[in-house]
Design a protein around this motif. Structure first.
Motif, mmCIF file in Angstrom:
data_model
loop_
_atom_site.group_PDB
_atom_site.id
_atom_site.type_symbol
_atom_site.label_atom_id
_atom_site.label_comp_id
_atom_site.label_asym_id
_atom_site.label_seq_id
_atom_site.Cartn_x
_atom_site.Cartn_y
_atom_site.Cartn_z
ATOM 1 N N ALA A 135 0.478 -1.171 -0.209
ATOM 2 C CA ALA A 135 0.298 -0.005 0.609
ATOM 3 C C ALA A 135 0.922 1.153 -0.068
ATOM 4 O O ALA A 135 0.727 1.591 -0.727
ATOM 5 N N ALA A 136 1.667 1.116 0.864
ATOM 6 C CA ALA A 136 2.733 2.068 1.086
ATOM 7 C C ALA A 136 4.143 2.461 -0.916
ATOM 8 O O ALA A 136 3.329 3.925 -1.445
ATOM 9 N N VAL A 137 3.675 1.929 -1.518
ATOM 10 C CA VAL A 137 4.341 1.445 -2.595
ATOM 11 C C VAL A 137 3.289 2.659 -3.143
ATOM 12 O O VAL A 137 3.589 2.770 -4.405
ATOM 13 N N ALA A 138 1.737 1.474 -3.119
ATOM 14 C CA ALA A 138 1.075 1.899 -4.219
ATOM 15 C C ALA A 138 0.978 4.171 -4.478
ATOM 16 O O ALA A 138 0.327 4.527 -4.996
ATOM 17 N N THR A 139 0.338 4.342 -3.447
ATOM 18 C CA THR A 139 0.785 5.850 -2.032
ATOM 19 C C THR A 139 1.420 6.712 -3.387
ATOM 20 O O THR A 139 1.376 7.108 -4.011
ATOM 21 N N GLY A 145 2.198 8.950 -11.341
ATOM 22 C CA GLY A 145 0.425 9.298 -12.365
ATOM 23 C C GLY A 145 0.584 7.713 -12.925
ATOM 24 O O GLY A 145 -0.459 7.250 -13.244
ATOM 25 N N ILE A 146 -0.089 6.909 -12.057
ATOM 26 C CA ILE A 146 -0.548 5.616 -11.530
ATOM 27 C C ILE A 146 -0.911 5.201 -10.298
ATOM 28 O O ILE A 146 -0.874 5.325 -9.441
ATOM 29 N N ALA A 271 6.620 14.943 -17.958
ATOM 30 C CA ALA A 271 6.293 13.764 -18.209
ATOM 31 C C ALA A 271 4.963 13.410 -17.835
ATOM 32 O O ALA A 271 4.085 13.737 -17.816
ATOM 33 N N PRO A 272 5.017 13.508 -19.633
ATOM 34 C CA PRO A 272 3.704 12.331 -19.336
ATOM 35 C C PRO A 272 3.190 11.868 -19.161
ATOM 36 O O PRO A 272 3.464 10.507 -18.235
ATOM 37 N N SER A 273 1.851 11.181 -18.466
ATOM 38 C CA SER A 273 1.519 10.062 -17.981
ATOM 39 C C SER A 273 2.599 8.939 -18.375
ATOM 40 O O SER A 273 2.633 8.579 -19.652
ATOM 41 N N PRO A 274 2.542 7.752 -17.405
ATOM 42 C CA PRO A 274 3.455 6.824 -17.481
ATOM 43 C C PRO A 274 1.876 5.473 -18.446
ATOM 44 O O PRO A 274 1.223 6.515 -18.988
ATOM 45 N N VAL A 275 3.046 4.880 -19.486
ATOM 46 C CA VAL A 275 1.646 3.965 -20.395
ATOM 47 C C VAL A 275 1.200 3.359 -19.455
ATOM 48 O O VAL A 275 -0.358 2.911 -20.279
ATOM 49 N N HIS A 276 1.559 3.134 -18.345
ATOM 50 C CA HIS A 276 0.745 1.770 -17.599
ATOM 51 C C HIS A 276 -0.216 2.699 -17.420
ATOM 52 O O HIS A 276 -2.044 1.787 -17.265
ATOM 53 N N ALA A 277 -0.528 3.925 -17.003
ATOM 54 C CA ALA A 277 -1.746 4.785 -16.880
ATOM 55 C C ALA A 277 -2.410 4.713 -18.328
ATOM 56 O O ALA A 277 -3.781 4.544 -18.476
ATOM 57 N N LEU A 278 -2.446 4.613 -19.544
ATOM 58 C CA LEU A 278 -2.944 4.512 -20.691
ATOM 59 C C LEU A 278 -3.657 2.906 -20.939
ATOM 60 O O LEU A 278 -4.880 2.517 -21.562
ATOM 61 N N ALA A 279 -3.218 2.196 -20.533
ATOM 62 C CA ALA A 279 -2.898 0.709 -20.485
ATOM 63 C C ALA A 279 -3.071 -0.382 -19.435
ATOM 64 O O ALA A 279 -1.881 -1.690 -19.624
ATOM 65 N N PHE A 299 15.235 -2.292 -4.077
ATOM 66 C CA PHE A 299 14.422 -2.362 -2.979
ATOM 67 C C PHE A 299 13.103 -1.851 -4.280
ATOM 68 O O PHE A 299 13.844 -0.963 -5.149
ATOM 69 N N GLY A 300 12.715 -2.694 -5.489
ATOM 70 C CA GLY A 300 12.408 -2.071 -6.638
ATOM 71 C C GLY A 300 10.026 -3.072 -6.159
ATOM 72 O O GLY A 300 9.675 -3.341 -4.957
ATOM 73 N N PHE A 301 9.788 -3.133 -7.743
ATOM 74 C CA PHE A 301 8.339 -3.261 -7.600
ATOM 75 C C PHE A 301 8.001 -3.209 -8.575
ATOM 76 O O PHE A 301 8.877 -2.722 -9.556
ATOM 77 N N ALA A 302 6.329 -4.015 -9.096
ATOM 78 C CA ALA A 302 6.325 -3.779 -10.264
ATOM 79 C C ALA A 302 5.108 -4.226 -10.031
ATOM 80 O O ALA A 302 3.808 -4.140 -8.963
ATOM 81 N N VAL A 303 3.702 -2.979 -10.853
ATOM 82 C CA VAL A 303 2.494 -3.391 -10.686
ATOM 83 C C VAL A 303 1.993 -4.148 -12.211
ATOM 84 O O VAL A 303 2.621 -3.813 -13.552
#
Ligand SMILES: Cc1ncc(COP(=O)(O)O)c(C=O)c1O
Length: 444
Positions: A135-139, A145-146, A271-279, A299-303
């Motif tokens: 949840a902390a990463v999501a925030t 922009g995700i 920068a424009p929204s990440p590609v993730h936000a579009l698809a 420490f990393g992450f994937a959405v």
């Protein structure tokens, strides 16, 4: 003429540190004790430590003393160890500049040691991470922009591990992975490790040639496309919104998974929204805290799209299982308390200042760089070969990456990638001047 009285003491300490007899983190005598032990003046003892600090061998911490500095940086793994120069300028690897003592680390370790249920960090962590940490990463990602649910966030040991997890979860040996003809070298390693066929997409000054990607997808069954839309490594481009939309359109038309690498996106919030936000339904977004906080934290992450979460979890169980509990506790604390945001702000200013220095120092050479990026791509004059130039630079203590490391096609460019965050800010102009002199010394 006799050598100055500080010199033999400096040489003695330097030799002991280089031989590993004085290990990283060892506290050295106070200036006063050193003066007494060596029968030298206090000012001479101070000079000893100043010289050792200038060689990068010790670090003074206000109110705490002088300590042996760790020499085993990334460059220490490669060529630098035995180079005949006292101090290496490492332009081969991007990491946050280390010019500020990590007070946040000391504070967080202290706080953590008094926090409740510490034992939970020593227990096996759920693959993908604990719910409140996801949840902390999501925030944190909202600022990027995700907008994602914590359940779609998977914690990993850095962005490279996130990419590895993504490829393990979504591809099979022999699958075709489209990637820019010049791209992040770690992706090439992963494609080889997973027995994927890397299909190069030609690059232009402003982004990948998407007509070429379209043609590729019409002739081959392409499983996924890897993209770095914001501050591309190594070329520094930021794709405009129309290009991002077109990429998404092609991915939908040809049923491609998009693997979006946002590792450097924090450097350009405009920068424009990440590609993730579009698809979001077909994009795996990967990033880490390696470039904005600490690469050594891992420490990393994937959405991840909904349907792929179980495959990611299984994939993690076949590699590291997940992030060490202690690491994710520290990292998410720094996300939540504003430390990461504060460092990012500083690093954005730092990267722009370094780019400005590089623009001046390299004026007239054939370079590509974004003003917000921490890289400069330097195309060499036709009479120069990148490997020879890199070897000559290493002899004068400047480490660089060569174009072949980034090429996914069979035409590695004669170019260098310069990571500008390696040297201290004040050293950058002299280091780039040394680089220029070395280039000029090659006969035409
Ligand atoms: C574009 C890109 N992606 C991913 C990574 C890997 O980052 P991490 O250290 O978090 O694994 C790097 C590191 O240099 C990078 O340049």
């Amino acid at each position: 003429m006799r050598p100055p009285s500080y010199k033999p003491v400096v040489d003695e300490f330097a030799a002991a540190i280089r031989r590993g007899e004085l290990t990283p983190g060892t506290r050295l005598p106070t200036h006063r004790d050193l003066a007494r032990e060596r029968h030298i003046a206090l000012a001479t003892a101070t000079r000893v430590y100043a010289e050792l600090a200038a060689l990068g061998l010790v670090v003074g911490e206000r109110g705490r003393g002088t300590f042996v500095r760790d020499q085993s940086g990334f460059a220490g793994l490669t060529a630098s160890r035995d180079l005949p120069v006292p101090r290496i300028a490492d332009l081969s690897f991007a990491q946050p500049p280390a010019d500020e003592p990590p007070d946040h680390l000391r504070r967080a370790l202290r706080d953590l040691s008094t926090s409740g249920d510490l034992a939970s960090l020593t227990r096996q962590q759920p693959p993908g991470g604990r719910r409140h940490e996801r949840a902390a990463v999501a925030t944190h990602l909202l600022d990027r922009g995700i907008d994602t649910a914590p359940a779609n966030v998977v914690l990993t040991c850095g962005a490279q591990h996130a990419l590895d997890t993504a490829l393990r979860a979504t591809t099979r040996p022999g699958d075709v992975l489209a990637a820019d003809a010049l791209t992040y070298p770690g992706l090439k390693l992963l494609a080889a490790a997973h027995h994927l066929e890397l299909a190069p997409v030609p690059v232009t000054a402003t982004g990948p040639d998407l007509d070429a990607l379209d043609r590729l997808c019409r002739t081959r069954r392409v499983r996924a496309v890897y993209t770095i839309p914001t501050l591309h490594n190594p070329l520094g481009w930021v794709l405009d919104r129309a290009t991002r939309e077109r990429l998404v359109g092609l991915a939908r038309e040809h049923d491609l998974l998009i693997v979006e690498d946002g590792t450097y996106a924090f450097l350009d919030p405009a920068a424009p929204s990440p590609v993730h936000a579009l698809a979001p339904e077909r994009t795996c977004y990967v990033s880490s805290l390696s470039k904005n906080l600490a690469g050594g934290l891992r420490f990393g992450f994937a959405v991840v799209p909904d349907g792929l979460v179980p495959a990611f979890t299984t994939s993690l169980r076949s590699s590291t299982w997940g992030v060490a509990g202690l690491v994710s506790a520290l990292a998410t604390r720094w996300l939540a308390d504003g430390t990461v945001a504060r460092l990012e702000q500083r690093l954005r200013a730092d990267a722009r200042a370094r780019q400005a220095i590089a623009r001046t120092a390299l004026a007239g050479l054939d370079t590509a760089a974004h003003p917000a990026s921490c890289f400069t791509w330097l195309r060499l004059a036709p009479h120069l070969r990148a490997d020879r130039v890199a070897a000559a630079l290493a002899r004068v203590g400047v480490l660089v990456s060569t174009g072949d490391a980034f090429a996914t096609d069979r035409h590695p460019p004669q170019a260098l990638r310069l990571a500008l965050t390696g040297p201290a800010m004040d050293d950058l102009a002299p280091v780039l001047a040394r680089l220029r002199e070395t280039l000029d010394a090659f006969p035409p």
